[in-house]
Design a protein around this motif. Structure first.
Motif, PDB file in Angstrom:
ATOM      1  N   SER A 117       0.798  -1.232   0.000  1.00  0.00           N
ATOM      2  CA  SER A 117       0.000   0.000   0.000  1.00  0.00           C
ATOM      3  C   SER A 117       0.828   1.279   0.000  1.00  0.00           C
ATOM      4  O   SER A 117       0.287   2.355  -0.254  1.00  0.00           O
ATOM      5  CB  SER A 117      -0.927   0.016   1.224  1.00  0.00           C
ATOM      6  OG  SER A 117      -0.178  -0.036   2.424  1.00  0.00           O
ATOM      7  N   GLU A 118       2.130   1.200   0.281  1.00  0.00           N
ATOM      8  CA  GLU A 118       2.954   2.408   0.333  1.00  0.00           C
ATOM      9  C   GLU A 118       3.637   2.656  -1.006  1.00  0.00           C
ATOM     10  O   GLU A 118       4.138   1.723  -1.639  1.00  0.00           O
ATOM     11  CB  GLU A 118       4.007   2.295   1.438  1.00  0.00           C
ATOM     12  CG  GLU A 118       3.428   2.342   2.841  1.00  0.00           C
ATOM     13  CD  GLU A 118       4.513   2.396   3.897  1.00  0.00           C
ATOM     14  OE1 GLU A 118       5.706   2.475   3.522  1.00  0.00           O
ATOM     15  OE2 GLU A 118       4.170   2.353   5.088  1.00  0.00           O
ATOM     16  N   SER A 119       3.676   3.916  -1.411  1.00  0.00           N
ATOM     17  CA  SER A 119       4.363   4.299  -2.643  1.00  0.00           C
ATOM     18  C   SER A 119       5.830   4.603  -2.350  1.00  0.00           C
ATOM     19  O   SER A 119       6.226   4.757  -1.192  1.00  0.00           O
ATOM     20  CB  SER A 119       3.687   5.525  -3.263  1.00  0.00           C
ATOM     21  OG  SER A 119       3.696   6.609  -2.347  1.00  0.00           O
ATOM     22  N   GLN A 120       6.636   4.674  -3.413  1.00  0.00           N
ATOM     23  CA  GLN A 120       8.071   4.952  -3.320  1.00  0.00           C
ATOM     24  C   GLN A 120       8.768   3.991  -2.355  1.00  0.00           C
ATOM     25  O   GLN A 120       9.655   4.389  -1.600  1.00  0.00           O
ATOM     26  CB  GLN A 120       8.319   6.400  -2.885  1.00  0.00           C
ATOM     27  CG  GLN A 120       7.705   7.430  -3.808  1.00  0.00           C
ATOM     28  CD  GLN A 120       8.175   8.829  -3.515  1.00  0.00           C
ATOM     29  OE1 GLN A 120       9.365   9.061  -3.343  1.00  0.00           O
ATOM     30  NE2 GLN A 120       7.260   9.776  -3.466  1.00  0.00           N
ATOM     31  N   LEU A 121       8.377   2.749  -2.405  1.00  0.00           N
ATOM     32  CA  LEU A 121       8.965   1.748  -1.517  1.00  0.00           C
ATOM     33  C   LEU A 121       9.902   0.812  -2.268  1.00  0.00           C
ATOM     34  O   LEU A 121      11.072   0.679  -1.904  1.00  0.00           O
ATOM     35  CB  LEU A 121       7.859   0.950  -0.821  1.00  0.00           C
ATOM     36  CG  LEU A 121       8.321  -0.182   0.099  1.00  0.00           C
ATOM     37  CD1 LEU A 121       9.046   0.401   1.307  1.00  0.00           C
ATOM     38  CD2 LEU A 121       7.153  -1.042   0.553  1.00  0.00           C
ATOM     39  N   TRP A 122       9.413   0.195  -3.321  1.00  0.00           N
ATOM     40  CA  TRP A 122      10.208  -0.809  -4.023  1.00  0.00           C
ATOM     41  C   TRP A 122      11.308  -0.188  -4.873  1.00  0.00           C
ATOM     42  O   TRP A 122      12.355  -0.800  -5.075  1.00  0.00           O
ATOM     43  CB  TRP A 122       9.300  -1.676  -4.889  1.00  0.00           C
ATOM     44  CG  TRP A 122       8.376  -2.526  -4.073  1.00  0.00           C
ATOM     45  CD1 TRP A 122       7.096  -2.233  -3.708  1.00  0.00           C
ATOM     46  CD2 TRP A 122       8.678  -3.794  -3.478  1.00  0.00           C
ATOM     47  NE1 TRP A 122       6.577  -3.241  -2.934  1.00  0.00           N
ATOM     48  CE2 TRP A 122       7.522  -4.222  -2.775  1.00  0.00           C
ATOM     49  CE3 TRP A 122       9.799  -4.619  -3.481  1.00  0.00           C
ATOM     50  CZ2 TRP A 122       7.467  -5.423  -2.084  1.00  0.00           C
ATOM     51  CZ3 TRP A 122       9.749  -5.828  -2.794  1.00  0.00           C
ATOM     52  CH2 TRP A 122       8.597  -6.220  -2.107  1.00  0.00           C
ATOM     53  N   PHE A 123      11.096   1.024  -5.360  1.00  0.00           N
ATOM     54  CA  PHE A 123      12.132   1.751  -6.090  1.00  0.00           C
ATOM     55  C   PHE A 123      11.727   3.216  -6.118  1.00  0.00           C
ATOM     56  O   PHE A 123      10.561   3.549  -5.859  1.00  0.00           O
ATOM     57  CB  PHE A 123      12.339   1.187  -7.510  1.00  0.00           C
ATOM     58  CG  PHE A 123      11.102   1.170  -8.364  1.00  0.00           C
ATOM     59  CD1 PHE A 123      10.804   2.225  -9.218  1.00  0.00           C
ATOM     60  CD2 PHE A 123      10.233   0.090  -8.326  1.00  0.00           C
ATOM     61  CE1 PHE A 123       9.672   2.211 -10.005  1.00  0.00           C
ATOM     62  CE2 PHE A 123       9.096   0.059  -9.117  1.00  0.00           C
ATOM     63  CZ  PHE A 123       8.815   1.125  -9.958  1.00  0.00           C
ATOM     64  N   PRO A 124      12.653   4.145  -6.390  1.00  0.00           N
ATOM     65  CA  PRO A 124      12.335   5.576  -6.350  1.00  0.00           C
ATOM     66  C   PRO A 124      11.190   5.939  -7.284  1.00  0.00           C
ATOM     67  O   PRO A 124      11.122   5.476  -8.421  1.00  0.00           O
ATOM     68  CB  PRO A 124      13.651   6.240  -6.784  1.00  0.00           C
ATOM     69  CG  PRO A 124      14.707   5.245  -6.439  1.00  0.00           C
ATOM     70  CD  PRO A 124      14.091   3.898  -6.647  1.00  0.00           C
ATOM     71  N   ALA A 125      10.277   6.771  -6.766  1.00  0.00           N
ATOM     72  CA  ALA A 125       9.131   7.287  -7.521  1.00  0.00           C
ATOM     73  C   ALA A 125       8.163   6.191  -7.944  1.00  0.00           C
ATOM     74  O   ALA A 125       7.387   6.373  -8.884  1.00  0.00           O
ATOM     75  CB  ALA A 125       9.595   8.073  -8.743  1.00  0.00           C
ATOM     76  N   SER A 126       8.194   5.050  -7.256  1.00  0.00           N
ATOM     77  CA  SER A 126       7.275   3.965  -7.609  1.00  0.00           C
ATOM     78  C   SER A 126       5.895   4.218  -7.023  1.00  0.00           C
ATOM     79  O   SER A 126       5.754   4.814  -5.953  1.00  0.00           O
ATOM     80  CB  SER A 126       7.807   2.632  -7.091  1.00  0.00           C
ATOM     81  OG  SER A 126       7.823   2.626  -5.669  1.00  0.00           O
ATOM     82  N   LEU A 127       4.883   3.767  -7.742  1.00  0.00           N
ATOM     83  CA  LEU A 127       3.528   3.798  -7.218  1.00  0.00           C
ATOM     84  C   LEU A 127       3.340   2.630  -6.256  1.00  0.00           C
ATOM     85  O   LEU A 127       4.109   1.668  -6.261  1.00  0.00           O
ATOM     86  CB  LEU A 127       2.511   3.703  -8.358  1.00  0.00           C
ATOM     87  CG  LEU A 127       2.503   4.847  -9.379  1.00  0.00           C
ATOM     88  CD1 LEU A 127       1.529   4.530 -10.508  1.00  0.00           C
ATOM     89  CD2 LEU A 127       2.140   6.165  -8.719  1.00  0.00           C
ATOM     90  N   SER A 128       2.325   2.708  -5.443  1.00  0.00           N
ATOM     91  CA  SER A 128       2.021   1.579  -4.571  1.00  0.00           C
ATOM     92  C   SER A 128       1.459   0.436  -5.410  1.00  0.00           C
ATOM     93  O   SER A 128       0.883   0.650  -6.490  1.00  0.00           O
ATOM     94  CB  SER A 128       1.009   1.993  -3.502  1.00  0.00           C
ATOM     95  OG  SER A 128      -0.233   2.331  -4.103  1.00  0.00           O
ATOM     96  N   CYS A 129       1.625  -0.783  -4.924  1.00  0.00           N
ATOM     97  CA  CYS A 129       1.086  -1.946  -5.645  1.00  0.00           C
ATOM     98  C   CYS A 129      -0.434  -1.846  -5.777  1.00  0.00           C
ATOM     99  O   CYS A 129      -1.013  -2.267  -6.784  1.00  0.00           O
ATOM    100  CB  CYS A 129       1.462  -3.231  -4.915  1.00  0.00           C
ATOM    101  SG  CYS A 129       3.238  -3.505  -4.745  1.00  0.00           S
ATOM    102  N   THR A 130      -1.068  -1.280  -4.739  1.00  0.00           N
ATOM    103  CA  THR A 130      -2.526  -1.193  -4.744  1.00  0.00           C
ATOM    104  C   THR A 130      -3.055  -0.136  -5.705  1.00  0.00           C
ATOM    105  O   THR A 130      -4.267  -0.045  -5.902  1.00  0.00           O
ATOM    106  CB  THR A 130      -3.034  -0.889  -3.327  1.00  0.00           C
ATOM    107  OG1 THR A 130      -2.378   0.291  -2.830  1.00  0.00           O
ATOM    108  CG2 THR A 130      -2.735  -2.047  -2.393  1.00  0.00           C
ATOM    109  N   SER A 131      -2.164   0.668  -6.297  1.00  0.00           N
ATOM    110  CA  SER A 131      -2.624   1.629  -7.301  1.00  0.00           C
ATOM    111  C   SER A 131      -3.224   0.904  -8.499  1.00  0.00           C
ATOM    112  O   SER A 131      -4.149   1.405  -9.142  1.00  0.00           O
ATOM    113  CB  SER A 131      -1.465   2.520  -7.756  1.00  0.00           C
ATOM    114  OG  SER A 131      -0.968   3.287  -6.682  1.00  0.00           O
ATOM    115  N   CYS A 132      -2.692  -0.285  -8.788  1.00  0.00           N
ATOM    116  CA  CYS A 132      -3.225  -1.091  -9.892  1.00  0.00           C
ATOM    117  C   CYS A 132      -3.971  -2.323  -9.377  1.00  0.00           C
ATOM    118  O   CYS A 132      -5.038  -2.668  -9.886  1.00  0.00           O
ATOM    119  CB  CYS A 132      -2.100  -1.527 -10.825  1.00  0.00           C
ATOM    120  SG  CYS A 132      -1.233  -0.163 -11.640  1.00  0.00           S
TER     121      CYS A 132
END
Length: 231
Positions: A117-132
């Motif tokens: 659910s958190e953005s910018q976690l897996w790589f810089p400027a990444s969206l959260s997984c739940t965005s999709c």
């Protein structure tokens, strides 16, 4: 004419000597013979009474673990694997080890769900997984809902909220659909970790250290008083 030149020469020489002497005297008076000029440092303003307020709060108590920081440093995929290996509990705590092998505990809501659910976690400027991957169950998002515990366990390729999809956790984490999707390198899906920021290298802070057990002392055996015979 020669006398006038001598007088002017004497006046100029005396003037230069006076200037040099004045500068030398001023320097020695202000700084002494030390070129660091410590004497020129202004003294701090002091007060006749103490100005530091004594500490009244108790000293912080740690749990005795090697790292006083409350959270554990762990790889994100290892945390997910520990949660899956523990049976994917929703409310109960599950055990895992940090990068140094120290025992830790985490929960789904506090440590696992934020990975999705958190953005910018897996790589810089990444969206959260739940965005999709949300309850819209869009076909382009593999019909996967990562916004809730029930959605994660329901799996992917779902056409409706009541449908049961493909298990993404599996019984073997290293061969599970979720692990293989996060670590695949042959075809990077848009929005997934790129090759420059592999998911396997992501280190996060999660859970909490498990305090070591308190040692208990074995009871010291006592000898019963011996009876003495009376004559």
């Amino acid at each position: 004419m020669d006398d006038f030149k001598k007088i002017m020469h004497g006046v100029l020489t005396a003037f230069i000597l006076i200037i040099v002497g004045f500068v030398t005297f001023s320097f020695i008076w202000s700084c002494g013979l030390d070129f660091s000029c410590k004497q020129a440092t202004p003294l701090p303003a002091g007060t006749p009474v103490p100005t530091l307020i004594p500490a009244t709060l108790p000293a912080p108590v740690t749990d005795g673990v090697p790292d006083a920081f409350a959270k554990c440093e762990v790889k994100a995929l290892d945390l997910l694997g520990a949660w899956a290996a523990a049976g994917s509990p929703e409310s109960d705590a599950f055990s895992f080890a940090d990068l140094n092998g120290n025992p830790c505990e985490g929960t789904f809501s506090a440590d696992v769900l934020p990975l999705f659910s958190e953005s910018q976690l897996w790589f810089p400027a990444s969206l959260s997984c739940t965005s999709c991957h949300n309850d819209a169950l869009a076909e382009r998002s593999a019909g996967l809902d990562l916004t809730s515990y029930a959605g994660i366990l329901a799996g992917s390729r779902r056409a409706s909220a009541d449908a049961k999809g493909s298990d993404i956790l599996g019984s073997d984490w290293m061969n599970s659909l979720l692990y293989l999707t996060l670590t695949q390198t042959d075809s990077i899906v848009d929005g997934h970790p790129p090759l420059d920021y592999p998911a396997a290298g992501l280190v996060i802070y999660a859970g909490a250290h498990v305090p070591p057990p308190t040692p208990t002392m074995a009871p010291i055996p006592t000898e019963a008083p011996s009876a003495t015979a009376t004559p």
